[in-house]
Design an enzyme around this catalytic site. Structure first.
Site, PDB file in Angstrom:
ATOM      1  CD  GLU A 154      -3.281  -0.001   0.667  1.00 41.94           C
ATOM      2  OE1 GLU A 154      -3.075   0.839  -0.234  1.00 41.94           O
ATOM      3  OE2 GLU A 154      -4.400  -0.221   1.132  1.00 41.94           O
ATOM      4  CG  ASP A 155      -0.747   4.697  -1.956  1.00 40.37           C
ATOM      5  OD1 ASP A 155      -1.561   3.884  -1.461  1.00 40.37           O
ATOM      6  OD2 ASP A 155      -1.119   5.653  -2.658  1.00 40.37           O
ATOM      7  CE  LYS A 190      -3.765  11.133   5.347  1.00 41.34           C
ATOM      8  NZ  LYS A 190      -4.859  11.878   4.724  1.00 41.34           N
ATOM      9  CG  ASP A 223      -7.164   8.098   5.036  1.00 40.75           C
ATOM     10  OD1 ASP A 223      -7.382   8.289   6.238  1.00 40.75           O
ATOM     11  OD2 ASP A 223      -7.353   8.957   4.183  1.00 40.75           O
ATOM     12  CG  PHE A 258      -5.755  15.876   0.603  1.00 39.53           C
ATOM     13  CD1 PHE A 258      -4.949  15.173  -0.281  1.00 39.53           C
ATOM     14  CD2 PHE A 258      -7.097  15.949   0.323  1.00 39.53           C
ATOM     15  CE1 PHE A 258      -5.454  14.561  -1.399  1.00 39.53           C
ATOM     16  CE2 PHE A 258      -7.636  15.351  -0.808  1.00 39.53           C
ATOM     17  CZ  PHE A 258      -6.812  14.650  -1.665  1.00 39.53           C
ATOM     18  CB  VAL A 259      -0.113  13.304   2.334  1.00 39.50           C
ATOM     19  CG1 VAL A 259       0.112  13.971   3.684  1.00 39.50           C
ATOM     20  CG2 VAL A 259      -0.718  11.923   2.514  1.00 39.50           C
ATOM     21  NE  ARG A 276      -2.412   8.057  -9.451  1.00 39.47           N
ATOM     22  CZ  ARG A 276      -3.133   7.527  -8.475  1.00 39.47           C
ATOM     23  NH1 ARG A 276      -2.543   7.104  -7.376  1.00 39.47           N
ATOM     24  NH2 ARG A 276      -4.435   7.424  -8.589  1.00 39.47           N
TER      25      ARG A 276
END
Length: 192
Positions: A110-111, A142, A114, A163-164, A176
């Site tokens: 995963e990047d 997060k 959240d 918000f990243v 991206r």
């Protein structure tokens, strides 16, 4: 006429509030995670890396190059959002695995984790295919993910609930490709 410094700035400068993870920090953490994963899977036949969504591509490519184990790569695409900005809670498989994972060691890449809702669903779904093991690695996590108790074995960085974007993470398919993780200015997404 000499161009101003503003005209020479990268196109995204006006949209990024601040950089929270530099490309050097990301590279160092990726190498550290790879070393830990190599040690944990030593003596196995290797790993099947399963990247989630477009966002995982940057991290997965860097992680794959840093690992010394034999590995294969796969991708899945899941959606719980549809056309809305918030999750519906219903997960749809948009692109499933092409590889049989029976008796394989699967590492979901995963990047960012959240809310953890989609990942939680996936971790209930994959065992039905009888892998040898399923673990998760995420470059970024997060605080809300901690509340949902999603088991992420390998975490690069915990970041604030802002918000990243960058290093695979996007807003409206932009940012991206940035080599760092930065906080997006609210004016960019507030009226979207």
């Amino acid at each position: 006429m000499t161009p101003s410094a503003e005209q020479n700035a990268p196109w995204y400068d006006a949209d990024i509030e601040r950089v929270i993870l530099s490309s050097d920090q990301i590279a160092e953490k990726t190498a550290e995670l790879a070393k830990q994963i190599d040690a944990d899977y030593a003596g196995t036949d290797g790993l099947l890396l399963v990247g989630l969504f477009k966002g995982a591509v940057m991290f997965m490519a860097d992680l794959a190059r840093a690992l010394t184990l034999p590995l294969e790569m796969e991708f899945m695409d899941l959606s719980s959002y549809g056309s809305k900005a918030t999750s519906s809670g219903v997960v749809r498989v948009l692109k499933d695995l092409d590889t049989d994972i029976k008796d394989r060691h699967v590492l979901v890449v995963e990047d960012i984790v959240d809310s953890g809702l989609t990942l939680s669903w996936l971790l209930k779904y994959l065992p039905s295919r009888h892998p040898a093991s399923v673990e998760v690695v995420s470059m970024v996590r997060k605080p809300k993910a901690l509340e949902s108790n999603v088991p992420v074995k390998y975490v690069g960085f915990d970041v604030p609930d802002e918000f990243v974007v960058g290093y695979g993470m996007d807003f409206a398919e932009r940012y991206r490709e940035l080599p760092f993780v930065g906080v997006l200015k609210p004016r960019v997404y507030e009226n979207a």
